[in-house]
Design a protein around this motif. Sequence first.
Motif, PDB file in Angstrom:
ATOM      1  N   GLY A 110       0.830  -1.307   0.142  1.00  0.00           N
ATOM      2  CA  GLY A 110       0.089   0.044   0.008  1.00  0.00           C
ATOM      3  C   GLY A 110       0.707   1.229   0.085  1.00  0.00           C
ATOM      4  N   ILE A 111       0.178   2.444   0.359  1.00  0.00           N
ATOM      5  CA  ILE A 111       0.795   3.724   0.564  1.00  0.00           C
ATOM      6  C   ILE A 111       1.241   4.082   2.052  1.00  0.00           C
ATOM      7  N   ALA A 112       2.518   4.248   2.342  1.00  0.00           N
ATOM      8  CA  ALA A 112       3.071   4.595   3.650  1.00  0.00           C
ATOM      9  C   ALA A 112       3.636   6.034   3.642  1.00  0.00           C
ATOM     10  N   GLY A 113       3.421   6.764   4.614  1.00  0.00           N
ATOM     11  CA  GLY A 113       3.974   8.156   4.824  1.00  0.00           C
ATOM     12  C   GLY A 113       4.290   8.536   6.173  1.00  0.00           C
ATOM     13  N   GLU A 114       5.161   9.584   6.177  1.00  0.00           N
ATOM     14  CA  GLU A 114       5.421  10.318   7.395  1.00  0.00           C
ATOM     15  C   GLU A 114       5.204  12.028   7.004  1.00  0.00           C
ATOM     16  N   GLY A 115       4.633  12.553   8.039  1.00  0.00           N
ATOM     17  CA  GLY A 115       4.293  13.922   7.707  1.00  0.00           C
ATOM     18  C   GLY A 115       4.188  14.666   9.042  1.00  0.00           C
ATOM     19  N   TYR A 116       3.793  16.038   9.076  1.00  0.00           N
ATOM     20  CA  TYR A 116       3.862  16.973  10.055  1.00  0.00           C
ATOM     21  C   TYR A 116       2.452  17.748   9.993  1.00  0.00           C
ATOM     22  N   VAL A 117       1.968  18.167  11.195  1.00  0.00           N
ATOM     23  CA  VAL A 117       0.981  19.088  11.228  1.00  0.00           C
ATOM     24  C   VAL A 117       1.521  20.512  10.829  1.00  0.00           C
ATOM     25  N   THR A 118       0.905  20.923   9.830  1.00  0.00           N
ATOM     26  CA  THR A 118       1.446  22.141   9.070  1.00  0.00           C
ATOM     27  C   THR A 118       0.452  23.175   8.935  1.00  0.00           C
ATOM     28  N   PRO A 119       1.081  24.393   9.046  1.00  0.00           N
ATOM     29  CA  PRO A 119       0.016  25.543   8.494  1.00  0.00           C
ATOM     30  C   PRO A 119      -0.280  25.731   7.160  1.00  0.00           C
ATOM     31  N   PHE A 120      -1.872  25.898   7.019  1.00  0.00           N
ATOM     32  CA  PHE A 120      -2.267  25.919   5.713  1.00  0.00           C
ATOM     33  C   PHE A 120      -1.548  27.245   4.829  1.00  0.00           C
ATOM     34  N   SER A 121      -1.103  28.139   5.385  1.00  0.00           N
ATOM     35  CA  SER A 121      -0.313  28.986   4.658  1.00  0.00           C
ATOM     36  C   SER A 121       1.119  28.336   4.007  1.00  0.00           C
ATOM     37  N   ALA A 122       1.766  27.446   4.667  1.00  0.00           N
ATOM     38  CA  ALA A 122       2.995  26.827   4.141  1.00  0.00           C
ATOM     39  C   ALA A 122       2.585  25.906   2.761  1.00  0.00           C
ATOM     40  N   PHE A 123       1.227  25.206   3.252  1.00  0.00           N
ATOM     41  CA  PHE A 123       0.750  24.564   1.890  1.00  0.00           C
ATOM     42  C   PHE A 123       0.622  25.236   0.807  1.00  0.00           C
ATOM     43  N   MET A 124      -0.117  26.237   1.043  1.00  0.00           N
ATOM     44  CA  MET A 124      -0.377  27.392  -0.297  1.00  0.00           C
ATOM     45  C   MET A 124       0.738  27.923  -0.693  1.00  0.00           C
ATOM     46  N   TRP A 125       2.034  27.966  -0.093  1.00  0.00           N
ATOM     47  CA  TRP A 125       3.023  28.467  -0.842  1.00  0.00           C
ATOM     48  C   TRP A 125       3.893  27.217  -1.455  1.00  0.00           C
ATOM     49  N   TRP A 126       3.860  25.907  -0.904  1.00  0.00           N
ATOM     50  CA  TRP A 126       4.377  24.761  -1.656  1.00  0.00           C
ATOM     51  C   TRP A 126       3.522  24.600  -2.874  1.00  0.00           C
ATOM     52  N   ARG A 127       2.237  24.795  -2.896  1.00  0.00           N
ATOM     53  CA  ARG A 127       1.533  24.430  -4.196  1.00  0.00           C
ATOM     54  C   ARG A 127       1.631  25.513  -5.409  1.00  0.00           C
ATOM     55  N   ARG A 128       2.267  26.729  -4.919  1.00  0.00           N
ATOM     56  CA  ARG A 128       2.577  27.480  -6.164  1.00  0.00           C
ATOM     57  C   ARG A 128       3.750  27.274  -6.719  1.00  0.00           C
ATOM     58  N   GLN A 129       4.768  26.336  -6.146  1.00  0.00           N
ATOM     59  CA  GLN A 129       6.016  26.151  -6.710  1.00  0.00           C
ATOM     60  C   GLN A 129       6.124  25.279  -7.783  1.00  0.00           C
ATOM     61  N   PRO A 130       6.582  25.501  -9.049  1.00  0.00           N
ATOM     62  CA  PRO A 130       6.678  24.706 -10.376  1.00  0.00           C
ATOM     63  C   PRO A 130       6.988  23.214 -10.029  1.00  0.00           C
ATOM     64  N   GLN A 131       8.122  22.820  -9.126  1.00  0.00           N
ATOM     65  CA  GLN A 131       8.319  21.442  -8.878  1.00  0.00           C
ATOM     66  C   GLN A 131       7.749  20.992  -7.740  1.00  0.00           C
ATOM     67  N   ARG A 132       7.252  21.877  -6.904  1.00  0.00           N
ATOM     68  CA  ARG A 132       6.856  21.280  -5.560  1.00  0.00           C
ATOM     69  C   ARG A 132       7.446  20.323  -4.735  1.00  0.00           C
ATOM     70  N   GLN A 133       8.845  20.899  -4.585  1.00  0.00           N
ATOM     71  CA  GLN A 133       9.829  19.997  -3.807  1.00  0.00           C
ATOM     72  C   GLN A 133       9.490  20.352  -2.267  1.00  0.00           C
ATOM     73  N   GLY A 134      10.252  19.504  -1.572  1.00  0.00           N
ATOM     74  CA  GLY A 134       9.963  19.941  -0.175  1.00  0.00           C
ATOM     75  C   GLY A 134       9.249  19.371   0.578  1.00  0.00           C
TER      76      GLY A 134
END
Length: 257
Positions: free
Chosen positions: A83-107
């Motif tokens: 299946g799918i496994a992952g590790e993440g963090y509780v993160t501000p929505f503002s950080a997600f909004m900046w991430w999704r504006r990146q062309p390669q969406r790295q990080g």
Amino acid sequence: MKTNLNMKFPTSDISDDLVDWPPEATVFPIAGVDLRVLPGTHPFVTAEEAAIRENWAKETAANPALFDGRLVFQQRLSFSEEGIAGEGYVTPFSAFMWWRRQPQRQGGLHIFAYPVLESSDGALVAIRMGAHTANPGQVYFAAGSLEPEDIVDGRCDIEANMRREVHEETGLDLADAVAGEGLFASHARRTVTLLRLFRFDLTADEMVERIEAHMLVAEDKEIAGAAAIRSADPAAHPYNVAMLPVIDWYFGKGNRR
């Protein structure tokens, strides 16, 4: 084998790359999901703090209704026969909004659950987002990012997230639907969609009517309407991009329903 939405996999198998996954914009079956939530701050937030703050000022100037809530944002994801496994963090929505504006969406990587609502007459029922939201006017299934309230014993509860989002946005109860046997996924641009079919004993028109009645009393006014989807025509509605492989899969009978 019964699909498990909340499995536990070895953390050593988790990577931060989707190279070995099935192709983008396709729907494929998965055996289960295990998404661990780690304490602390996502490395992307630490590295991009100033840019996140600057972008959020621009976002809220353009749309003052935006709220800087919290979501679970992945640092690593992997796909295997388990299946799918992952590790993440509780993160501000503002950080997600900046991430999704990146062309390669790295990080980082984004993963969310997509309850695919199916009517008794073979249509799919989705919602149209309000003008004040982060995805104004877009049509997609009632869904949302994983949030802190979806975390149980340090892991994301996918089933709870789907029940909550559908009920909040549509007033429909997934307990009244027959859940599909399989769990599926799709991905594009480092965003992963988890899919499960839920078939209601209601026609598409009846489901739309119930959703529109719920809109009148819902505390959260995020949605602007409901839509019955009856074909894979990508121009039938202003779809969110994550919808396109799903409707193609569903109406192409790729789900073997």
